[in-house]
Design a protein around this motif. Structure first.
Motif, short mmCIF file in Angstrom:
data_model
loop_
_atom_site.label_atom_id
_atom_site.label_comp_id
_atom_site.label_asym_id
_atom_site.label_seq_id
_atom_site.Cartn_x
_atom_site.Cartn_y
_atom_site.Cartn_z
N GLU A 166 1.52 -4.96 14.88
CA GLU A 166 1.03 -5.51 13.63
C GLU A 166 -0.45 -5.89 13.72
OE1 GLU A 166 3.49 -8.82 12.52
OE2 GLU A 166 5.08 -7.52 11.69
N VAL A 167 -1.12 -5.80 12.58
CA VAL A 167 -2.48 -6.29 12.44
C VAL A 167 -2.56 -7.01 11.10
CG1 VAL A 167 -3.27 -4.10 11.44
CG2 VAL A 167 -4.94 -5.69 12.41
N GLU A 168 -3.22 -8.16 11.10
CA GLU A 168 -3.36 -8.93 9.85
C GLU A 168 -4.79 -8.84 9.36
OE1 GLU A 168 -3.48 -13.53 8.99
OE2 GLU A 168 -1.37 -12.88 9.03
N ILE A 182 -0.02 -5.67 8.25
CA ILE A 182 0.26 -4.23 8.26
C ILE A 182 0.89 -3.86 9.60
CG2 ILE A 182 -0.71 -1.93 7.98
CD1 ILE A 182 -3.15 -3.28 6.66
N THR A 183 1.99 -3.12 9.55
CA THR A 183 2.58 -2.57 10.76
C THR A 183 2.03 -1.16 10.97
OG1 THR A 183 4.61 -3.82 10.43
CG2 THR A 183 4.72 -1.95 11.94
N ARG A 184 1.31 -0.99 12.06
CA ARG A 184 0.66 0.29 12.32
C ARG A 184 1.68 1.43 12.42
NH1 ARG A 184 -2.14 -3.26 15.98
NH2 ARG A 184 -4.36 -3.51 15.44
N GLY A 185 1.25 2.62 12.04
CA GLY A 185 2.10 3.79 12.13
C GLY A 185 1.32 4.98 12.66
N SER A 186 1.93 6.15 12.61
CA SER A 186 1.30 7.39 13.06
C SER A 186 0.44 7.94 11.92
CB SER A 186 2.35 8.42 13.47
OG SER A 186 1.74 9.63 13.85
N ILE A 187 -0.85 8.04 12.16
CA ILE A 187 -1.80 8.48 11.14
C ILE A 187 -2.29 9.88 11.49
CG2 ILE A 187 -3.92 7.94 9.91
CD1 ILE A 187 -1.64 5.85 9.66
#
Length: 531
Positions: A166-168, A182-187
């Motif tokens: 996560e990043v806020e 935001i929960t990071r995902g595969s970009i």
């Protein structure tokens, strides 16, 4: 003059320098040096020298940096594309090859020391969390990010990370602060940068790199254009520095008849090998033109060479970079990487298009300067057409080796409308900043443009908008518009205003479509294909 630092770190992949650094690789191996061995006399000598420098040199040194520079310099004595990649740099480089990374899924620009979201990718972590285009990020994980210390590296380090972490962020929206987790995902790092129908018959695909995802991306884009009644296709490989050889072979396989040669490799420790088209071509009935320039390298040259040598399409533009060396990756035990040249590649007629590099690495990398100085960017250089490097295609066309792919149709570098004022605007990032503010303040009036095509046909850069732009450049960037220079560059300025506004609205690269009418190579390709 303020500088706008522009970056698309969560979407865009390699440029030429990165493509050349990545090389055209065969495979990745574990280095034999991973085996436990007694240090050689020479290796011990290097360690002794570094120890003495660290203890006795007049200034402080970074032994690790010095050691890595020494390795790179040693490899560059062999050839310009053998390289050493430190462990700290390897993950970033692999993102472009793998075609994805862990992140939040936005495009952004740093405008007047503020981190501004220009686009939110569909189905991305940011979209799911409620981030909106035109949001301004003020804090990341509680740290103020909007100040004079902000830079691209700092932003990327803060926003990128492992998937499912996560990043806020704190954003400024409509005058109010809002915290978003935001929960990071595969970009995805897209290699197909743009895909459009330029006319009723002719499609256009801009390919910026060759990664593990390139084949799938290109296939989908080409099939979509074919479904839109495409008869001709322009593949834009300008500024494409290369990547995976396998991706280049797969692209060729879509156009060449089964059994036709694509590329051959030869090396002292590698068996001679030729790749052939393996399948019936899904784009076999499409007329093809490929755009290249002096920044088209490596895998781009494999594609252009295979298409040219098999008389399958027409190459348009200027001579390509000239990289015909194949690298193999060998992972070292500290997770750094040795990228070693192990073979040369040859086009189907037998051409090696590797430029000479006997004058050393620095001179080799200054080739663009030399082409500019000798006028090659403006006139076809007949001195490169040497009889000893002449080859003939099955259809009887004469082609040449010895340093890049020579185009079938030469198009000189277009400098029409250039001026010092226009250069200041470009390098200052004024077009991007103006477009961001324009879109932010004109959402209602822009809503009527439902597609990039309606925007291209109907949006006009009026005299009033030009006046606003001139005032904006002077007010925020201290760039004054002198009448003669502004008049000389008006066509380019109007084009870039429109292109940058389009790019703020659509996630795909709409800018290239807005530039197509004044793009000399694109127009030459259209003229040739639709004659």
């Amino acid at each position: 003059m303020n500088n706008i630092k522009i970056i698309l770190p969560l979407l865009i992949g390699s440029t030429l320098a990165l493509g050349l650094f990545l090389g055209t690789s065969l495979s990745t191996d574990v280095s034999p040096f991973n085996k436990k061995e007694t240090a050689s006399t020479n290796a011990q000598k290097l360690n002794d020298i570094l120890y003495i420098l660290d203890k006795k040199y007049v200034d402080s040194i970074d032994k690790e940096d010095l050691f890595e520079e020494a390795i790179s310099d040693m490899l560059h004595k062999l050839d310009p594309h053998s390289n050493y990649i430190a462990a700290r740099d390897l993950a970033r480089l692999n993102e472009s090859i793998q075609g994805h990374f862990g992140g939040i899924g936005v495009r952004f620009s740093i405008i007047r020391d503020t981190l501004c979201i220009t686009n939110v990718l569909p189905n991305s972590p940011s979209e799911r969390a409620g981030v909106l285009s035109q949001d301004q990020i003020i804090k990341i994980d509680g740290e103020v990010i909007s100040d004079s210390t902000i830079n691209n590296e700092k932003v990327m380090k803060a926003l990128k990370g492992l998937e499912n972490t996560e990043v806020e962020i704190t954003v400024l929206r409509d005058g109010f602060l809002k915290d978003i987790t935001i929960t990071r995902g595969s970009i995805p790092v897209n290699s197909v940068l743009a895909s459009y129908m330029l006319t009723d018959k002719t499609g256009y695909i801009q390919l910026q790199s060759f990664s593990e995802k390139t084949t799938e991306e290109f296939y989908k884009a080409a099939l979509q254009l074919k479904a839109e009644k495409m008869e001709n296709l322009i593949v834009d490989l300008r500024f494409n520095g290369g990547g995976l050889m396998s991706a280049a072979i797969n692209i060729c396989d879509m156009f060449l008849d089964k059994g036709l040669p694509i590329v051959s490799t030869k090396g002292k420790s590698q068996p001679d090998y030729t790749e052939y088209a393996a399948n019936p071509p899904v784009m076999g009935n499409i007329q093809l033109a490929i755009l290249i320039n002096s920044s088209s390298a490596s895998a781009s040259e494999i594609v252009a060479g295979a298409i040219q040598d098999n008389d399958r399409g027409t190459i348009i533009g200027r001579r390509s970079f000239g990289k015909g060396l194949v690298q193999q990756d060998m992972l070292l035990k500290d997770s750094s990487n040795l990228r070693l040249t192990v073979a040369r590649y040859f086009t189907p007629t037998g051409r090696s298009i590797q430029r000479p590099y006997s004058e050393g690495f620095e001179e080799y990398m200054m080739d663009e300067r030399d082409r500019y100085n000798n006028g090659e960017l403006y006139h076809l250089d007949s001195t490169l057409m040497v009889d000893s490097l002449k080859y003939t295609t099955p259809g009887g066309k004469v082609v040449y080796g010895g340093g890049g792919i020579m185009p079938d149709i030469f198009v000189p570098l277009d400098t029409t409308g250039g001026s010092f004022y226009y250069t200041q605007l470009q390098y200052g990032g004024v077009f991007n900043a103006f477009a961001f503010d324009y879109v932010k303040n004109n959402k209602e009036s822009l809503a009527k443009y439902t597609s990039i095509y309606s925007f291209r046909n109907d949006f006009k850069v009026t005299s009033s908008l030009l006046d606003d732009f001139k005032e904006y450049a002077q007010t925020y960037y201290n760039i004054k518009a002198y009448p003669n220079e502004f008049e000389r560059s008006t066509v380019l300025i109007k084009r870039e205003i429109k292109a940058n506004i389009a790019n703020q609205i659509w996630v795909d690269n709409a800018a290239q479509l807005m530039r197509a009418d004044t793009d000399k190579e694109v127009q030459k390709a259209l003229e040739f294909l639709e004659k």
